[in-house]
Design a protein around this motif. Structure first.
Motif, PDB file in Angstrom:
ATOM      1  N   ASN A  45       0.815  -1.220  -0.016  1.00 60.16           N
ATOM      2  CA  ASN A  45       0.116  -0.025   0.046  1.00 60.16           C
ATOM      3  C   ASN A  45       0.779   1.175   0.078  1.00 60.16           C
ATOM      4  O   ASN A  45       2.055   1.214   0.345  1.00 60.16           O
ATOM      5  CB  ASN A  45      -0.854   0.093   1.115  1.00 60.16           C
ATOM      6  CG  ASN A  45      -0.310   0.077   2.511  1.00 60.16           C
ATOM      7  OD1 ASN A  45      -0.151   1.235   2.967  1.00 60.16           O
ATOM      8  ND2 ASN A  45       0.085  -0.822   3.126  1.00 60.16           N
ATOM      9  N   SER A  46       0.283   2.262  -0.489  1.00 56.75           N
ATOM     10  CA  SER A  46       0.998   3.621  -0.566  1.00 56.75           C
ATOM     11  C   SER A  46       1.251   4.106   0.818  1.00 56.75           C
ATOM     12  O   SER A  46       0.436   4.497   1.696  1.00 56.75           O
ATOM     13  CB  SER A  46       0.091   4.639  -1.275  1.00 56.75           C
ATOM     14  OG  SER A  46       0.815   5.833  -1.336  1.00 56.75           O
ATOM     15  N   ALA A  47       2.508   4.677   1.215  1.00 57.17           N
ATOM     16  CA  ALA A  47       2.734   5.473   2.321  1.00 57.17           C
ATOM     17  C   ALA A  47       2.708   7.096   2.160  1.00 57.17           C
ATOM     18  O   ALA A  47       2.877   7.802   3.141  1.00 57.17           O
ATOM     19  CB  ALA A  47       4.541   5.193   2.415  1.00 57.17           C
ATOM     20  N   MET A  48       2.130   7.374   0.746  1.00 59.56           N
ATOM     21  CA  MET A  48       2.269   8.836   0.577  1.00 59.56           C
ATOM     22  C   MET A  48       0.742   8.917  -0.114  1.00 59.56           C
ATOM     23  O   MET A  48       0.105   8.234  -0.934  1.00 59.56           O
ATOM     24  CB  MET A  48       3.349   9.360  -0.198  1.00 59.56           C
ATOM     25  CG  MET A  48       4.853   9.085   0.334  1.00 59.56           C
ATOM     26  SD  MET A  48       4.906  10.257   1.766  1.00 59.56           S
ATOM     27  CE  MET A  48       5.086  11.900   1.251  1.00 59.56           C
ATOM     28  N   ASP A  49       0.184  10.327  -0.339  1.00 51.66           N
ATOM     29  CA  ASP A  49      -0.595  10.831  -1.045  1.00 51.66           C
ATOM     30  C   ASP A  49       0.049  11.075  -2.272  1.00 51.66           C
ATOM     31  O   ASP A  49       0.931  12.057  -2.402  1.00 51.66           O
ATOM     32  CB  ASP A  49      -1.553  11.992  -0.664  1.00 51.66           C
ATOM     33  CG  ASP A  49      -2.401  11.608   0.328  1.00 51.66           C
ATOM     34  OD1 ASP A  49      -2.823  10.339   0.505  1.00 51.66           O
ATOM     35  OD2 ASP A  49      -2.328  12.627   1.569  1.00 51.66           O
ATOM     36  N   GLY A  50      -0.327  10.542  -3.725  1.00 46.14           N
ATOM     37  CA  GLY A  50       0.502  10.819  -4.759  1.00 46.14           C
ATOM     38  C   GLY A  50      -0.008  10.068  -5.993  1.00 46.14           C
ATOM     39  O   GLY A  50      -1.419   9.832  -6.208  1.00 46.14           O
TER      40      GLY A  50
END
Length: 420
Positions: A45-50
């Motif tokens: 899963n993503s660790a950032m908004d992007g």
């Protein structure tokens, strides 16, 4: 003192384990090893908004020559159906959302123009104000490597790993871990329930008018707080008048919710020492210590509930709690260390007199040494009077003067019981 403590702890044992809901288990001791049932996190899963991208597409991206990618959709946390990311494509992704097929890295939104055909942006507009943010083109101004800003499956813990071992005291972080791996309940030793009451017809509750010959009841508040700090669930009954029948009935009424009963006052040799008069199952003793010479211990009621009778002067009751009651609570909790930490320290001031034949516990302020392995320093706070509660509130340690020592010169090493 050692004989009295050994006799008390010889009757104590940890409470039987029970299954508790997570929040009810806060402060309890785990009695079983807990393993991770499934990988944590359970998916990449993503660790950032992007934007989820293929690294080859952004490998040469710079501020002057950005990579221009087609946005194929939005992926929010909790999304089930995921758009695949092909060559020259990107998917707008939120923190915690699953990495889509084809996505190899996440570029933070701050590395992009956010689809606005301009320079780098500082964030994404809310979806309610920009429903088309998951489509169009996005410019990426920096390269990304494989796995960058991606939390990979099992990177926190793999399936079958030990999450928490038996004997762990459950704090907020441990409760959070148990919830994260899906545990709704846990098997623990419960926190012992301690009922605290003061005795004395002179006692008035804080907030009320005192009147001639009356004083505020500080002991029940102090001892209840101390019991909570030690890990117990504490119930403050308050002050009971100097009447044996009233005290007896009050204690008996409290036994249904008590694993331990703690009283203060009424244990000395006066005509109004009501605890000695009412609690005939309790053995009252003269202990070679100062403060806290009069002590009582017994087991009462159908369940043989321990009752610890402490002296009534505030400092005496507090010191007695630390030395006798706290170890009982910690033993019932099932923790490894039941006593406060004792260290060696250099006494900074003279202690002019200490009673021969009694172990004295003076209030002190302890400062650890800045040099590893060297003893710290300690200085007495206030006098030796057992009523000096202001001095007690300023202390963080108890200075221990052995029975055979009657004075301490400055620079002498002493034992110090740390209170925090």
């Amino acid at each position: 003192m050692a004989e009295h403590l050994d006799d008390i702890l010889g009757h104590m044992h940890p409470l039987d384990p029970i299954e508790l809901q997570l929040l009810d288990a806060l402060g309890c001791v785990l009695v079983e090893d807990v393993t991770v049932p499934a990988a944590l996190p359970p998916f990449d899963n993503s660790a950032m908004d992007g934007y989820a991208v293929r690294t080859a597409d952004v490998g040469a991206a710079t501020g002057e020559h950005p990579a221009v990618l087609t946005v194929v959709g939005d992926i929010a946390a909790g999304s089930g159906e995921l758009p695949a990311v092909g060559p020259g494509e990107a998917a707008r992704i939120m923190t915690g959302a699953p990495l889509p097929p084809g996505g190899q890295a996440v570029v933070p939104v701050e590395w992009t123009d956010g689809g606005l055909d301009d320079g780098p942006v500082s964030g994404m507009p809310a979806r309610s104000t920009d429903p088309h943010g998951g489509s169009g083109l996005v410019r990426v101004f920096r390269p990304a490597r494989d796995g960058q800003h991606v939390r990979t499956r099992g990177s926190d813990a793999g399936a079958g790993e030990l999450a928490l071992s038996a004997g762990t005291v459950l704090g907020a972080a441990q409760i959070g871990l148990l919830a994260a791996i899906g545990r709704a309940t846990v098997r623990v030793r419960p926190r012992p329930r301690v009922v605290v009451l003061s005795t004395g017809s002179e006692l008035v509750q804080p907030g009320e008018e005192t009147g001639p010959g009356r004083i505020y009841d500080s002991n029940s508040y102090q001892l209840t707080a101390a019991a909570q700090e030690a890990g117990a669930i504490a119930y403050r009954v308050g002050a009971v008048a100097d009447d044996a029948e009233t005290l007896r009935s009050t204690v008996e009424d409290q036994l249904s919710r008590a694993d331990i009963v703690v009283t203060s006052g009424g244990v000395s040799v006066g005509a109004y020492d009501v605890v000695k008069e009412a609690m005939h199952e309790v053995e009252f003793r003269t202990v070679a210590m100062q403060p806290g010479k009069p002590q009582g211990f017994g087991r009462i009621g159908p369940d043989r509930t321990p009752l610890l009778a402490l002296p009534g002067n505030p400092v005496s009751s507090y010191v007695s709690f630390e030395l006798f009651v706290r170890p009982v609570i910690r033993t019932m909790l099932g923790v490894g260390l039941v006593h406060r930490t004792t260290v060696r320290a250099v006494c900074a001031d003279v202690i002019a007199s200490s009673p021969e034949g009694r172990r004295q516990f003076l209030r002190g302020w302890y400062e650890p040494s800045a040099t590893a392995g060297e003893p710290g320093t300690v200085a007495p706070v206030g006098g030796a009077g057992s009523h000096l509660i202001k001095a007690l509130a300023r202390a963080n340690a108890l200075i221990v003067i052995p029975e055979d020592v009657t004075e301490v010169a400055p620079g002498t090493e002493v034992d110090v019981v740390l209170l925090a």
